[in-house]
Every structure is written in C-alpha cells, then in structure tokens.
Scaffold this motif. Sequence first.
Motif, PDB file in Angstrom:
ATOM      1  N   MET A  87      29.119 -44.356  14.657  1.00  0.00           N
ATOM      2  CA  MET A  87      29.326 -44.410  13.202  1.00  0.00           C
ATOM      3  C   MET A  87      30.524 -43.541  12.827  1.00  0.00           C
ATOM      4  O   MET A  87      30.532 -42.340  13.093  1.00  0.00           O
ATOM      5  CB  MET A  87      28.072 -43.894  12.478  1.00  0.00           C
ATOM      6  N   PRO A  88      31.570 -44.111  12.221  1.00  0.00           N
ATOM      7  CA  PRO A  88      32.747 -43.316  11.861  1.00  0.00           C
ATOM      8  C   PRO A  88      32.477 -42.431  10.641  1.00  0.00           C
ATOM      9  O   PRO A  88      31.739 -42.819   9.733  1.00  0.00           O
ATOM     10  CB  PRO A  88      33.792 -44.392  11.548  1.00  0.00           C
ATOM     11  N   PHE A  89      33.052 -41.245  10.646  1.00  0.00           N
ATOM     12  CA  PHE A  89      32.923 -40.321   9.525  1.00  0.00           C
ATOM     13  C   PHE A  89      34.312 -39.871   9.090  1.00  0.00           C
ATOM     14  O   PHE A  89      35.194 -39.645   9.937  1.00  0.00           O
ATOM     15  CB  PHE A  89      32.102 -39.091   9.911  1.00  0.00           C
ATOM     16  N   ARG A  90      34.498 -39.712   7.799  1.00  0.00           N
ATOM     17  CA  ARG A  90      35.796 -39.283   7.292  1.00  0.00           C
ATOM     18  C   ARG A  90      36.178 -37.908   7.823  1.00  0.00           C
ATOM     19  O   ARG A  90      37.341 -37.651   8.141  1.00  0.00           O
ATOM     20  CB  ARG A  90      35.760 -39.271   5.764  1.00  0.00           C
ATOM     21  N   MET A  91      35.213 -37.021   7.939  1.00  0.00           N
ATOM     22  CA  MET A  91      35.508 -35.666   8.363  1.00  0.00           C
ATOM     23  C   MET A  91      35.945 -35.600   9.821  1.00  0.00           C
ATOM     24  O   MET A  91      36.603 -34.646  10.233  1.00  0.00           O
ATOM     25  CB  MET A  91      34.294 -34.761   8.147  1.00  0.00           C
ATOM     26  N   THR A  92      35.564 -36.610  10.613  1.00  0.00           N
ATOM     27  CA  THR A  92      35.990 -36.635  12.009  1.00  0.00           C
ATOM     28  C   THR A  92      37.508 -36.653  12.089  1.00  0.00           C
ATOM     29  O   THR A  92      38.120 -35.937  12.892  1.00  0.00           O
ATOM     30  CB  THR A  92      35.411 -37.869  12.729  1.00  0.00           C
ATOM     31  N   ASP A  93      38.127 -37.475  11.250  1.00  0.00           N
ATOM     32  CA  ASP A  93      39.586 -37.551  11.237  1.00  0.00           C
ATOM     33  C   ASP A  93      40.209 -36.280  10.676  1.00  0.00           C
ATOM     34  O   ASP A  93      41.276 -35.847  11.140  1.00  0.00           O
ATOM     35  CB  ASP A  93      40.046 -38.751  10.395  1.00  0.00           C
ATOM     36  N   MET A  94      39.572 -35.666   9.690  1.00  0.00           N
ATOM     37  CA  MET A  94      40.175 -34.502   9.045  1.00  0.00           C
ATOM     38  C   MET A  94      40.157 -33.269   9.938  1.00  0.00           C
ATOM     39  O   MET A  94      41.169 -32.546  10.030  1.00  0.00           O
ATOM     40  CB  MET A  94      39.462 -34.191   7.722  1.00  0.00           C
ATOM     41  N   VAL A  95      39.032 -32.999  10.616  1.00  0.00           N
ATOM     42  CA  VAL A  95      38.935 -31.751  11.385  1.00  0.00           C
ATOM     43  C   VAL A  95      38.631 -31.962  12.864  1.00  0.00           C
ATOM     44  O   VAL A  95      38.583 -30.997  13.629  1.00  0.00           O
ATOM     45  CB  VAL A  95      37.879 -30.799  10.770  1.00  0.00           C
ATOM     46  N   GLY A  96      38.396 -33.200  13.266  1.00  0.00           N
ATOM     47  CA  GLY A  96      38.223 -33.467  14.684  1.00  0.00           C
ATOM     48  C   GLY A  96      36.837 -33.288  15.252  1.00  0.00           C
ATOM     49  O   GLY A  96      36.656 -33.339  16.478  1.00  0.00           O
ATOM     50  N   CYS A  97      35.831 -33.095  14.409  1.00  0.00           N
ATOM     51  CA  CYS A  97      34.472 -32.945  14.928  1.00  0.00           C
ATOM     52  C   CYS A  97      33.836 -34.315  15.169  1.00  0.00           C
ATOM     53  O   CYS A  97      34.313 -35.334  14.668  1.00  0.00           O
ATOM     54  CB  CYS A  97      33.612 -32.128  13.969  1.00  0.00           C
ATOM     55  N   GLU A  98      32.751 -34.335  15.935  1.00  0.00           N
ATOM     56  CA  GLU A  98      32.062 -35.588  16.242  1.00  0.00           C
ATOM     57  C   GLU A  98      31.047 -35.966  15.162  1.00  0.00           C
ATOM     58  O   GLU A  98      30.796 -37.151  14.920  1.00  0.00           O
ATOM     59  CB  GLU A  98      31.337 -35.450  17.583  1.00  0.00           C
ATOM     60  N   PHE A  99      30.450 -34.971  14.530  1.00  0.00           N
ATOM     61  CA  PHE A  99      29.374 -35.178  13.565  1.00  0.00           C
ATOM     62  C   PHE A  99      29.633 -34.229  12.394  1.00  0.00           C
ATOM     63  O   PHE A  99      29.868 -33.041  12.608  1.00  0.00           O
ATOM     64  CB  PHE A  99      28.032 -34.874  14.236  1.00  0.00           C
ATOM     65  N   PRO A 100      29.620 -34.710  11.145  1.00  0.00           N
ATOM     66  CA  PRO A 100      30.053 -33.891  10.001  1.00  0.00           C
ATOM     67  C   PRO A 100      29.032 -32.857   9.514  1.00  0.00           C
ATOM     68  O   PRO A 100      28.725 -32.767   8.336  1.00  0.00           O
ATOM     69  CB  PRO A 100      30.336 -34.940   8.927  1.00  0.00           C
ATOM     70  N   LEU A 101      28.535 -32.080  10.470  1.00  0.00           N
ATOM     71  CA  LEU A 101      27.624 -30.979  10.155  1.00  0.00           C
ATOM     72  C   LEU A 101      28.399 -29.685  10.329  1.00  0.00           C
ATOM     73  O   LEU A 101      28.776 -29.315  11.441  1.00  0.00           O
ATOM     74  CB  LEU A 101      26.414 -31.003  11.084  1.00  0.00           C
ATOM     75  N   PHE A 102      28.652 -28.980   9.217  1.00  0.00           N
ATOM     76  CA  PHE A 102      29.448 -27.766   9.225  1.00  0.00           C
ATOM     77  C   PHE A 102      28.526 -26.554   9.197  1.00  0.00           C
ATOM     78  O   PHE A 102      27.654 -26.449   8.323  1.00  0.00           O
ATOM     79  CB  PHE A 102      30.398 -27.747   8.032  1.00  0.00           C
ATOM     80  N   ALA A 103      28.737 -25.656  10.151  1.00  0.00           N
ATOM     81  CA  ALA A 103      27.861 -24.488  10.296  1.00  0.00           C
ATOM     82  C   ALA A 103      28.606 -23.218   9.937  1.00  0.00           C
ATOM     83  O   ALA A 103      29.438 -22.732  10.709  1.00  0.00           O
ATOM     84  CB  ALA A 103      27.342 -24.399  11.727  1.00  0.00           C
ATOM     85  N   PHE A 104      28.295 -22.669   8.768  1.00  0.00           N
ATOM     86  CA  PHE A 104      28.882 -21.385   8.382  1.00  0.00           C
ATOM     87  C   PHE A 104      28.043 -20.278   8.997  1.00  0.00           C
ATOM     88  O   PHE A 104      26.824 -20.225   8.828  1.00  0.00           O
ATOM     89  CB  PHE A 104      28.897 -21.229   6.867  1.00  0.00           C
ATOM     90  N   SER A 105      28.692 -19.376   9.723  1.00  0.00           N
ATOM     91  CA  SER A 105      27.976 -18.277  10.358  1.00  0.00           C
ATOM     92  C   SER A 105      28.901 -17.089  10.547  1.00  0.00           C
ATOM     93  O   SER A 105      30.106 -17.245  10.759  1.00  0.00           O
ATOM     94  CB  SER A 105      27.427 -18.715  11.723  1.00  0.00           C
ATOM     95  N   HIS A 106      28.315 -15.887  10.486  1.00  0.00           N
ATOM     96  CA  HIS A 106      29.072 -14.674  10.776  1.00  0.00           C
ATOM     97  C   HIS A 106      29.060 -14.389  12.273  1.00  0.00           C
ATOM     98  O   HIS A 106      29.676 -13.404  12.716  1.00  0.00           O
ATOM     99  CB  HIS A 106      28.478 -13.480  10.033  1.00  0.00           C
TER     100      HIS A 106
END
Length: 372
Positions: free
Chosen positions: A1-20
């Motif tokens: 399944m294509p995701f827009r964010m894949t093209d923008m940042v190069g990840c495989e799955f558009p799950l963004f993990a904010f962590s310290h």
Amino acid sequence: MPFRMTDMVGCEFPLFAFSHCRDVVAAVSRAGGFGVLGAVSFTPEQLETELKWIDDNVEGKPYGIDVLIPEVQAVDHSVSADDIVAAIPAEYRDMTAKILQEAGVSLDGTAPLGGSQAPNTSLGQELLEVSFNHPVRLIANALGTAPPAMIEAGKKHGIPVAALVGAKEHAMKQIEAGVDLIIAQGGEGGGHCGEVSTIVLVPEVIEAIERAGADIPVLAAGGIMNGRQMAGMMAMGAAGAWCGSVWLATQEAETHEVFREKMIAASSRDTIRSKHRTGKFSRQLRSGWHARWEEAGMPALPMPLMMLLSEPVLRAIDKAAVNGNEQARELCSYFVGQGVGLVTEVRSAGGVVQDFKQEFASGYESLAGALE
C-alpha cells in the motif's frame, strides 16, 4: 500500500515515533516506522554523540529530529544560564525544597539548576546545525511558528520541516511560514498540547488546508496508541500518525520501571494538563507533585523558569522512587497522554511497530469490508 509520507521521508510505514531515547528512535526506524529524536535536553556536543550512535545503529533507515524553539519565552536569549536561574523567585525555590524534604529526597548527585540536563530552549538553531551533519530526513518544531531560519535551513539542505499545532489557526500560520508538514496534536496527547480533541482537530485542520488551496500532508497526533486508531485517523484524511506516549512503556524507553508500572496501572483519567513542569500547559501523569502546587495555590512560573526549577527536582524524585522511596513514588510523574489507559504491558519498540502494522491492516480491511 503506497503512502504519501514514504516519498517525503523514506519510511516504509507512516508511523512517526517521537522519543527522547535514541534506542527507541533506532528501533522504530529499523522496524519500518520513522523515529524522531527529541533534542531539547541535549547540548550540541551531546546531540552529536546521540546522532552518531543512531547513524551506527539504524541500519541505514531514515530518522528525524525534533527541536524546541518557543515563539514566546520569559527571558532574553542573550542572558547567561546563571542569570536565568537567578530570576527564579525565592518562594518557588523554597517550595521545591519543602516538597523534597517532606518526601525524604535529596538533590545530591542530581544536576543543579542550569546544569547539563536542563532543557536548552535557546539552543534550537545550534542543535539544527549539528543535525545537518547527519542523514536526518525530517526536522520538526513545537511551541510556536517555525522560525524563518529553520524553514530556510530545511530548504537549503533538502529536508522537510514539520510543525506541531493544537489549533486550526496555528496550522494556518505554519503554512504561511512555509512548513512542509503539519502535525495536528489533540489535547489527549502527552507533553505540550492544546485543548481541542484529536478527532475534532485533525479533520478541522485538513479541511482548512484544503480550503486554503494548500497541498500539505497532516499527521494525526494525540492519544493514538494502536493501529486501529491510526487507521481511523487516516480514514479522515491524515497521512500518518505521530505518537509519543506509546513508546514510554517500551523496553528501550528512557522511562524507569517505577513510571512504567504507574503507566500500566493508570486509567485515561489519570493525566493532568498542567503548567507546573515547564511553564506551559503540558499533559502529564497526575501525581503528588501537581497536588502539592495546587494546594499551595502558587501559579506556575513562565517558561523556561518553571522548567529550570522543576526538572532537577523531578529527576531527584525519580531516582529516589527507583531506590524504593514510596513517598517519592507518589510524587513521580512524566509527560504522557490520555492514551495511557490503553497501556497494559511493557513491549519492545519494534514489537509496537509490528502490532501497529497488523492492527492498521485489520482496521483498513474492516473499513473496506463495510462498503461491500
């Protein structure tokens, strides 16, 4: 399944993990998500070390960095750290000393006010310069409109700039400023957040962007703890999910075992949106820390004074709680969203990503099946 964010940042799955925690960032990216390192607590030298470690452990997968450049602060950036600390009123110092004394907690061995662990809210631009020496694929900012210098630097280095917003009006200002990605964070989220719920804010921001004729993706944030929720947000038009609290209960997280135990025991009603940690409203696990300030009737100091006052004290409380001090355990708190009520166990960060993928696929299939 294509995701827009894949093209923008190069990840495989558009799950963004904010962590310290660099371990979480690397583990999430390796698993196909996109780890984002929260850099506010680092000096430029420390950030260089952290990013070098991520480079060596992320297996070539993409990751990003989040800095904190507040639009409004209570002090002049030109003054020294010692001068900032000196601006903290004596009665507030006395209040924290009283809290520690009553709990039998000592500051011995904890970095003093203005020490190396103090959040560096005035070093955002310097931290960005460090990040540009590494293969970061996204830079994000919170607490106000992304400054022109950040936008210009992102364009110069070919790196998308993201901004967190808690209201539709803030999203419009960010678009005017020139950001490439909006993170719409509802009030359920941990850390600094607004008052509007995620399920209202996300479609409101998306519709406002469409009416403005802009073509900027929106990530949904705030209370998202599993793939089914992520599927629901994307059904409303979000390009992916930005999560923070879910990683705090992972084996790799910077949190200690006492806080993780409190997370597992907590319900969604056990958080509080308070200024009594950073000086700006942020959602945290409700604890005796908040009760003490409320009982005293003392309003929070503005950022960064409240942050400089509270962080060394809360670190000392954490240390004492881990060492078995039950009164310190009662005071122990950290940033966490209302989604804490969905935390039932400690998992690995990579395992959380895989669970998100499976739950997302299940939720997507349920939506598609409903139309048959």
